[in-house]
Design a protein around this motif. Structure first.
Motif: not given
Ligand code: MN
Length: 128
Positions: A9-10, A53, A55-56, A105
């Motif tokens: 996760e970013d 996640d 979107q990384l 999320k």
């Molecule tokens: Mn992300």
């Protein structure tokens, strides 16, 4: 035995919240804020479950899931996508990429750990 979850996760706030909730419920949490590094971390730590996640940076979660599935020692490890993508078809895309399921999320502190636990239960059913 303490179960280990790798969190890829970013977003710092999501990382913090998920780690807090999981550790409070007795899980050991390993963290990676980057897709490519997350794969390396999975290889070296062989976690019981991976929360991913989508979107990384450097590599998106779909690609990360596909690459993890190509690794023999991780081919059965549950991978759960955690993402705000809620468009029709996104859930299917995570499954096609090799994820076992999907948690939406924003993370709901009241239900998050229960949702994660569900994937451990599904796996133990498969073993029977
Ligand atoms: Mn992300």
């Amino acid at each position: 035995m303490k179960r280990t979850i790798l969190l890829i996760e970013d977003n710092e706030q999501n990382m913090y919240l998920a780690t807090f909730l999981l550790e409070r419920n007795g899980f050991t949490v390993l963290q990676s804020n980057d897709g490519r590094l997350g794969i390396d971390r999975a290889l070296e730590s062989n976690p019981d479950l991976i929360l991913l996640d989508i979107q990384l940076p450097s590599m998106d979660g779909y690609t990360v899931a596909r690459k993890i599935r190509e690794i023999a020692s991780l081919s059965d490890t549950p991978i759960v996508a955690v993402t705000s993508y809620a468009m029709p078809g996104d859930r299917e895309k995570t499954i096609e990429a090799g994820c076992n399921g999907y948690i939406e999320k924003p993370i709901n502190p009241d239900t998050f750990v229960q949702e994660v636990e569900r994937f451990f239960e599904e796996r133990s059913k498969d073993d029977e």
